[in-house]
Scaffold this active site. Structure first.
Site, short mmCIF file in Angstrom:
data_model
loop_
_atom_site.label_atom_id
_atom_site.label_comp_id
_atom_site.label_asym_id
_atom_site.label_seq_id
_atom_site.Cartn_x
_atom_site.Cartn_y
_atom_site.Cartn_z
N PHE A 140 30.46 22.65 35.92
CA PHE A 140 30.98 22.17 37.20
C PHE A 140 32.31 22.95 37.54
O PHE A 140 32.96 22.51 38.65
CB PHE A 140 31.09 20.67 37.06
N GLY B 217 35.73 25.39 58.76
CA GLY B 217 36.15 26.62 58.43
C GLY B 217 34.96 27.60 58.97
O GLY B 217 34.40 27.35 59.77
N CYS C 277 27.75 30.39 44.15
CA CYS C 277 27.02 29.24 43.91
C CYS C 277 26.47 28.59 45.05
O CYS C 277 25.18 28.43 45.06
CB CYS C 277 28.08 27.94 42.99
N LYS D 31 23.56 30.20 46.90
CA LYS D 31 22.19 30.33 46.19
C LYS D 31 21.57 29.03 45.64
O LYS D 31 20.32 29.02 45.49
CB LYS D 31 22.66 31.45 44.90
N LYS E 288 37.49 32.25 48.55
CA LYS E 288 38.24 31.18 48.59
C LYS E 288 39.55 31.74 48.06
O LYS E 288 39.58 32.80 47.14
CB LYS E 288 38.09 30.09 48.03
P1 NAD Z 1 28.86 36.29 36.57
O1 NAD Z 1 28.07 37.24 37.18
O2 NAD Z 1 30.39 36.20 36.66
O3 NAD Z 1 28.75 36.43 35.01
C1 NAD Z 1 27.45 36.91 34.13
C2 NAD Z 1 27.57 37.88 32.95
O4 NAD Z 1 26.43 37.84 32.34
C3 NAD Z 1 28.01 39.23 33.44
O5 NAD Z 1 29.05 39.57 32.95
C4 NAD Z 1 26.83 39.99 33.00
O6 NAD Z 1 27.18 41.28 32.62
C5 NAD Z 1 26.28 39.18 31.91
N1 NAD Z 1 24.92 39.44 31.38
C6 NAD Z 1 23.81 39.71 32.32
N2 NAD Z 1 22.60 40.00 31.48
C7 NAD Z 1 23.08 39.67 30.12
C8 NAD Z 1 22.38 39.89 28.76
N3 NAD Z 1 20.92 40.15 28.86
N4 NAD Z 1 23.14 39.65 27.79
C9 NAD Z 1 24.70 39.35 27.82
N5 NAD Z 1 25.28 39.22 29.05
C10 NAD Z 1 24.49 39.59 30.06
O7 NAD Z 1 28.11 34.89 36.64
P2 NAD Z 1 28.93 33.58 36.72
O8 NAD Z 1 29.52 33.12 38.10
O9 NAD Z 1 29.73 33.28 35.35
O10 NAD Z 1 27.76 32.57 36.68
C11 NAD Z 1 26.83 32.42 35.45
C12 NAD Z 1 26.05 31.08 35.76
O11 NAD Z 1 27.01 30.09 35.98
C13 NAD Z 1 25.19 31.13 36.91
O12 NAD Z 1 23.93 30.46 36.48
C14 NAD Z 1 25.96 30.47 37.97
O13 NAD Z 1 25.10 29.56 39.11
C15 NAD Z 1 26.40 29.24 36.98
N6 NAD Z 1 27.63 28.74 37.59
C16 NAD Z 1 28.90 29.60 38.12
C17 NAD Z 1 30.20 28.85 38.48
C18 NAD Z 1 31.05 29.73 39.16
O14 NAD Z 1 32.12 29.21 39.78
N7 NAD Z 1 31.16 31.23 38.98
C19 NAD Z 1 30.35 27.46 38.35
C20 NAD Z 1 29.22 26.78 37.87
C21 NAD Z 1 28.07 27.23 37.21
#
Ligand code: NAD
Length: 432
Positions: A150, A254, A261, A264, A322
């Site tokens: 979260f 805004g 997030c 999607k 943001k």
């Molecule tokens: P991101 O794109 O920043 O990071 C994902 C990473 O995974 C990348 O560095 C990519 O190179 C790596 N990757 C891809 N395939 C891979 C593999 N086979 N083996 C190893 N690494 C691999 O994504 P994120 O923003 O960190 O989001 C990750 C998940 O967390 C998503 O499901 C997202 O919805 C969720 N999430 C994101 C946030 C946010 O604020 N960014 C908050 C809560 C939940």
């Protein structure tokens, strides 16, 4: 504990670093060689307040390691986190190829009991799919837990170190105990660790993001009404926010929600609902309202310039979706840029952290300024797309002096309307 985090992006790097901070030994795995090389050499790959210092300390102390080798990464780990992308597929549903691809590989290399944790945001039923993908290859005992994340970008370290709550979805007492021990240092102030089944945990994350997106779209519609009825959305916001049942937060209108997030996750929950023959009507509207809101400033700009933006030049403050992040995924600023360029305008932009990412994506179709005031040079108007603190109390005399047409289009309601009462600047904002 020994932990592996697979996927070293915004969630993986923050989680890995914070778990190391509480004394665990963490190996972060990623397929991106350049990223892993930079991190190994002490170069942080994302902007997140407070992260770099913590990352460097734990790297130096040997509690934080990086590798591209999955087998090496999970060696000796009791817990393996999956912090992998779950982008929207062509039909809007969450694409599970990264999560299930890694699960499949884990099945082939698992040698001893591990708790495999879905930290990615994944549709209901994914924990079972991950279980199946691993069990297809492996006879080794393991558990799969859903532990949605979260954290908010921009305050991710603070959110991770002191979470409002930790959700753990599991049907295994052994896995629940391991997860409870891991999170104990993060909830010392008494914030709850909420145990539930895997499916409820998976849905909790989508419900949370969808509800927050609904709040934003609702306020954006109230703002639209304010503009048509002559009311002031700031007053309405304060009027309703003081009711505990509504709450003060997340009521700011805004130019729409963006980021990796909300867009999607709203889309994915609509799709999941369709799959079980449920028409999630509210969410469909939330999405539609947001689509319109992203370019809400464009008709205002067009109308101000008599519907002719050819040859007009705009200063744009803010590119990140943001403040306090360099993340530009689904950033409203990008939609504004696209619309203005289509209409024949040119843009000079400034953002404290996100310019490199925009350069990487858009190249030189816009100019990049070294500070906010440089962006104003020769501009017809100023557009504000992100509410960075440094834009909140600018030198209005300088803005007025630099702009050819003395006009500001503020997509984030940064300024009180009073500021412009005795000024030559014309000020457009949202819902006021
Ligand atoms: P991101 O794109 O920043 O990071 C994902 C990473 O995974 C990348 O560095 C990519 O190179 C790596 N990757 C891809 N395939 C891979 C593999 N086979 N083996 C190893 N690494 C691999 O994504 P994120 O923003 O960190 O989001 C990750 C998940 O967390 C998503 O499901 C997202 O919805 C969720 N999430 C994101 C946030 C946010 O604020 N960014 C908050 C809560 C939940």
């Amino acid at each position: 504990m020994k932990i592996a985090v697979i996927g070293t992006g915004y969630v993986g790097l923050v989680s890995g670093t914070c778990f190391a901070e509480t004394g665990n030994t963490v190996t972060c795995v990623d397929i991106d060689h350049v990223k892993i090389d930079r991190l190994t050499h002490g170069e942080i790959t994302i902007y997140e307040p407070g992260l770099e210092k913590m990352f460097l300390k734990n790297l130096r102390d040997g509690r934080l390691k990086f590798t591209t080798d999955l087998k090496k990464g999970i060696e000796g780990a009791q817990i393996v986190f999956l912090a992998l992308p779950t982008p929207p597929g062509e039909d809007g549903s969450a694409d599970l190829k990264y999560v299930l691809g890694v699960a499949d590989k884990l099945g082939q290399i698992l040698e001893d009991y591990k708790v495999i944790v879905d930290k990615s945001t994944v549709p209901v039923g994914t924990a079972d799919k991950v279980k199946d993908a691993i069990a297809k290859h492996s006879k080794v005992e393991f558990d799969v837990v859903s532990n949605p994340e979260f954290l908010r970008e921009g305050v991710a370290v603070e959110d991770f170190m002191k979470p409002d709550r930790v959700v753990i979805g599991s049907s295994s007492d052994r896995a629940k105990k391991v997860m409870g021990d891991l999170y104990a240092p993060f909830v010392r102030q008494g914030n709850p660790v909420i145990y539930m089944d895997e499916k409820s945990a998976e849905l909790t994350k989508y419900a949370a993001n969808s509800f927050l997106a609904t709040k934003i779209s609702f306020m954006n519609e109230i703002a639209q009404l304010c503009e048509r009825l002559g009311a002031d959305v700031d007053m309405v916001r304060r009027g309703i926010g003081s009711d505990d049942r509504i709450g003060k937060r997340f009521l700011f209108p805004g130019i729409g929600y963006g980021g990796s997030c909300f867009p999607k996750d709203v889309q994915a929950l609509i799709k999941s609902s369709e799959e079980v023959k449920y028409d999630f009507q509210i969410l469909k509207s939330v999405e539609k309202v947001n689509e319109n809101q992203k370019t809400h400033l464009i008709p205002k700009i067009q109308s101000h310039f008599n519907y002719d933006l050819k040859g007009k030049h705009f200063a744009l403050w803010g590119l990140a979706f943001k403040p306090n992040t360099d993340d530009i995924r689904e950033a409203p600023a990008l939609y504004i840029i696209e619309s203005l360029i289509k209409l024949g305008a040119t843009i000079s932009a400034y953002d404290p952290e996100a310019m490199n990412n925009v350069k990487g994506q858009l190249g030189d179709i816009i100019q990049y300024a070294i500070n906010p005031y440089e962006a104003l040079k020769g501009a017809d108007a100023l557009i504000i797309a992100t509410e960075w603190s440094e834009f909140r109390t600018p030198d209005f005399d300088q803005i007025e002096g630099q702009l050819k047409n003395k006009v500001i289009f503020d997509g984030r309601n940064l300024y009180s309307k009073e500021v412009f009462k005795n000024s030559n600047l014309i000020y457009y904002s949202i819902g006021r």
